[in-house]
Enzyme design. Sequence first.
Site, PDB file in Angstrom:
ATOM      1  N   ASP A 184     -73.008  76.229  37.734  1.00  0.00           N
ATOM      2  CA  ASP A 184     -72.513  77.609  37.631  1.00  0.00           C
ATOM      3  C   ASP A 184     -71.775  78.038  38.923  1.00  0.00           C
ATOM      4  O   ASP A 184     -70.633  78.495  38.844  1.00  0.00           O
ATOM      5  CB  ASP A 184     -73.688  78.546  37.297  1.00  0.00           C
ATOM      6  CG  ASP A 184     -73.292  80.001  37.358  1.00  0.00           C
ATOM      7  OD1 ASP A 184     -72.693  80.498  36.395  1.00  0.00           O
ATOM      8  OD2 ASP A 184     -73.558  80.654  38.398  1.00  0.00           O
ATOM      9  N   LYS A 244     -66.835  81.481  31.813  1.00  0.00           N
ATOM     10  CA  LYS A 244     -66.318  80.641  32.908  1.00  0.00           C
ATOM     11  C   LYS A 244     -65.879  79.254  32.449  1.00  0.00           C
ATOM     12  O   LYS A 244     -65.110  78.597  33.137  1.00  0.00           O
ATOM     13  CB  LYS A 244     -67.422  80.413  33.959  1.00  0.00           C
ATOM     14  CG  LYS A 244     -67.889  81.633  34.669  1.00  0.00           C
ATOM     15  CD  LYS A 244     -69.094  81.317  35.533  1.00  0.00           C
ATOM     16  CE  LYS A 244     -70.377  81.271  34.755  1.00  0.00           C
ATOM     17  NZ  LYS A 244     -70.998  82.525  34.369  1.00  0.00           N
ATOM     18  N   THR A 297     -67.802  84.697  24.564  1.00  0.00           N
ATOM     19  CA  THR A 297     -68.718  83.773  23.879  1.00  0.00           C
ATOM     20  C   THR A 297     -69.428  82.922  24.934  1.00  0.00           C
ATOM     21  O   THR A 297     -69.122  82.992  26.123  1.00  0.00           O
ATOM     22  CB  THR A 297     -67.976  82.859  22.875  1.00  0.00           C
ATOM     23  OG1 THR A 297     -67.081  82.010  23.580  1.00  0.00           O
ATOM     24  CG2 THR A 297     -67.218  83.669  21.836  1.00  0.00           C
ATOM     25  N   GLY A 341     -70.449  89.113  38.774  1.00  0.00           N
ATOM     26  CA  GLY A 341     -70.835  90.122  37.777  1.00  0.00           C
ATOM     27  C   GLY A 341     -69.995  91.374  37.961  1.00  0.00           C
ATOM     28  O   GLY A 341     -68.774  91.330  37.870  1.00  0.00           O
ATOM     29  N   GLY A 401     -75.626  90.258  34.939  1.00  0.00           N
ATOM     30  CA  GLY A 401     -76.166  91.394  34.178  1.00  0.00           C
ATOM     31  C   GLY A 401     -75.133  91.832  33.163  1.00  0.00           C
ATOM     32  O   GLY A 401     -73.927  91.824  33.458  1.00  0.00           O
ATOM     33  N   LYS A 431     -67.550  78.958  39.742  1.00  0.00           N
ATOM     34  CA  LYS A 431     -67.048  80.125  40.479  1.00  0.00           C
ATOM     35  C   LYS A 431     -66.185  79.691  41.670  1.00  0.00           C
ATOM     36  O   LYS A 431     -65.207  80.363  42.015  1.00  0.00           O
ATOM     37  CB  LYS A 431     -68.220  80.991  40.924  1.00  0.00           C
ATOM     38  CG  LYS A 431     -68.915  81.610  39.716  1.00  0.00           C
ATOM     39  CD  LYS A 431     -70.290  82.113  40.023  1.00  0.00           C
ATOM     40  CE  LYS A 431     -70.932  82.748  38.795  1.00  0.00           C
ATOM     41  NZ  LYS A 431     -72.350  83.011  38.955  1.00  0.00           N
ATOM     42  N   GLY A 464     -87.770  85.505  33.423  1.00  0.00           N
ATOM     43  CA  GLY A 464     -86.548  85.577  32.619  1.00  0.00           C
ATOM     44  C   GLY A 464     -85.276  85.467  33.458  1.00  0.00           C
ATOM     45  O   GLY A 464     -84.177  85.630  32.933  1.00  0.00           O
ATOM     46  N   GLU A 501     -82.941  80.171  32.792  1.00  0.00           N
ATOM     47  CA  GLU A 501     -82.937  79.725  31.395  1.00  0.00           C
ATOM     48  C   GLU A 501     -84.004  78.646  31.194  1.00  0.00           C
ATOM     49  O   GLU A 501     -84.459  78.027  32.164  1.00  0.00           O
ATOM     50  CB  GLU A 501     -81.574  79.084  31.066  1.00  0.00           C
ATOM     51  CG  GLU A 501     -80.381  79.948  31.360  1.00  0.00           C
ATOM     52  CD  GLU A 501     -80.160  81.014  30.317  1.00  0.00           C
ATOM     53  OE1 GLU A 501     -80.593  80.831  29.179  1.00  0.00           O
ATOM     54  OE2 GLU A 501     -79.588  82.054  30.672  1.00  0.00           O
ATOM     55  N   VAL A 513     -67.059  86.071  38.404  1.00  0.00           N
ATOM     56  CA  VAL A 513     -67.587  85.846  39.758  1.00  0.00           C
ATOM     57  C   VAL A 513     -68.201  87.156  40.252  1.00  0.00           C
ATOM     58  O   VAL A 513     -67.508  88.164  40.345  1.00  0.00           O
ATOM     59  CB  VAL A 513     -66.475  85.415  40.751  1.00  0.00           C
ATOM     60  CG1 VAL A 513     -67.075  85.128  42.129  1.00  0.00           C
ATOM     61  CG2 VAL A 513     -65.730  84.194  40.234  1.00  0.00           C
TER      62      VAL A 513
END
Length: 341
Positions: free
Chosen positions: A221, A125, A96, A154, A316, A225, A207, A210, A152
């Site tokens: 973010d 995270k 989520t 992807g 991704g 990590k 894109g 955000e 961390v």
Amino acid sequence: MRIILIGYGVVGQGLTNILLRRRLENLKEYGFNPKIVAIVDRGGAAINPKGLNLEKMLALKKRNGTVAADREFGHAQMSPLAAIESVEAEVMIEATSTNVKNGEPGLSHIKTAFKTGKHVVTTNKGPLALALPALMELADYNKVYLRFSGTVGGGTPVLELAKKCLAGDKIVAIRGILNGTTNYILTEMAEKRITFQQALDSTQKLGYAETDPSMDVDGIDPACKVVIMANWIMNKKLTLKDIKVKGIRDVTLQALEEAAKRGNTIKLIGSIDDSAKVAPTEISKHNPLCVSGVLNAVTFVSEFAGEETIIGRGAGGMETASAVLRDLLDIRHNLASKMLT
Ligand SMILES: NC(=O)c1ccc[n+]([C@@H]2O[C@H](COP(=O)([O-])OP(=O)(O)OC[C@H]3O[C@@H](n4cnc5c(N)ncnc54)[C@H](OP(=O)(O)O)[C@@H]3O)[C@@H](O)[C@H]2O)c1
């Protein structure tokens, strides 16, 4: 392995796509035949103890916006907690949306999964950044596994490189570019000689950033990590409040140009040694960490093996879903080894 999937957005749907595409190989190469017995989104749940039809789930989500629309197996408005508590499964996957204010709803999903004896794989995270030391203890207490490779790097196996490939050695420091959006902005500023605001605008148009870019540009973010790596790899009991964080809003074109005259550039680096922080840092253009665009790179400094750097795409949907599949295989492997001993 029966699985409850909470969150059916980019990552959740990516995972069901990979499971469909890799079904035969998973079975043949690993004897792995996972069954998704429940999927939950904001509209409710779809539950089938025998395993949901994933092609149908993907089509339903696309057409109706929620898996709860399934006529046979849908439960409109069923909450994730009700599904985790009532559905029998070995693993709960948490995918989520991230919330770094209080970790919810993911934090409650993870705790409830532990209490009901389920292993957890999370790509979210938020709960880890706020409570990873406590969650690791809670998982041990309940004798279940907690895995989070997708949080961390992807799909790039950053955590596995440190934990598995460098096992036995002692990692004394970690430095890394842990956020693709800010790396893209800094690369654009340096290459096109534009300001932070101009680079942010074009990144949003593409894109990569955000509408509210603060999680990225204010360094939150990458700080999440840093917390995850500090706990998992270096056994430091840190949470988000322990990290000194500075983002890239104040990095000027002039500062980048002055760094360039010295053969350097400025990158947003997350680091863990005696302290843990995220800050714009001048590094040499020859440093292996100096990657451009949306790439991530992490250098592990270990006592005997020296410095190792891993580079890859940091995010991704499919990439992160592939990390979830690795975690599922890891849990399955650990469970199988336990049965042998
Ligand atoms: N996408 C990436 O590249 C990437 C990479 C690494 C980590 N992650 C992390 O992985 C997680 C999932 O990312 P994503 O890109 O898949 O996000 P997403 O596309 O926004 O999907 C989030 C999903 O969670 C569901 N959800 C949110 N709150 C819920 C609630 N209270 N109850 C039930 N369902 C709820 C949403 O339901 P609805 O569909 O009904 O809205 C949606 O299905 C996030 O925490 C993200 O930070 C993502």
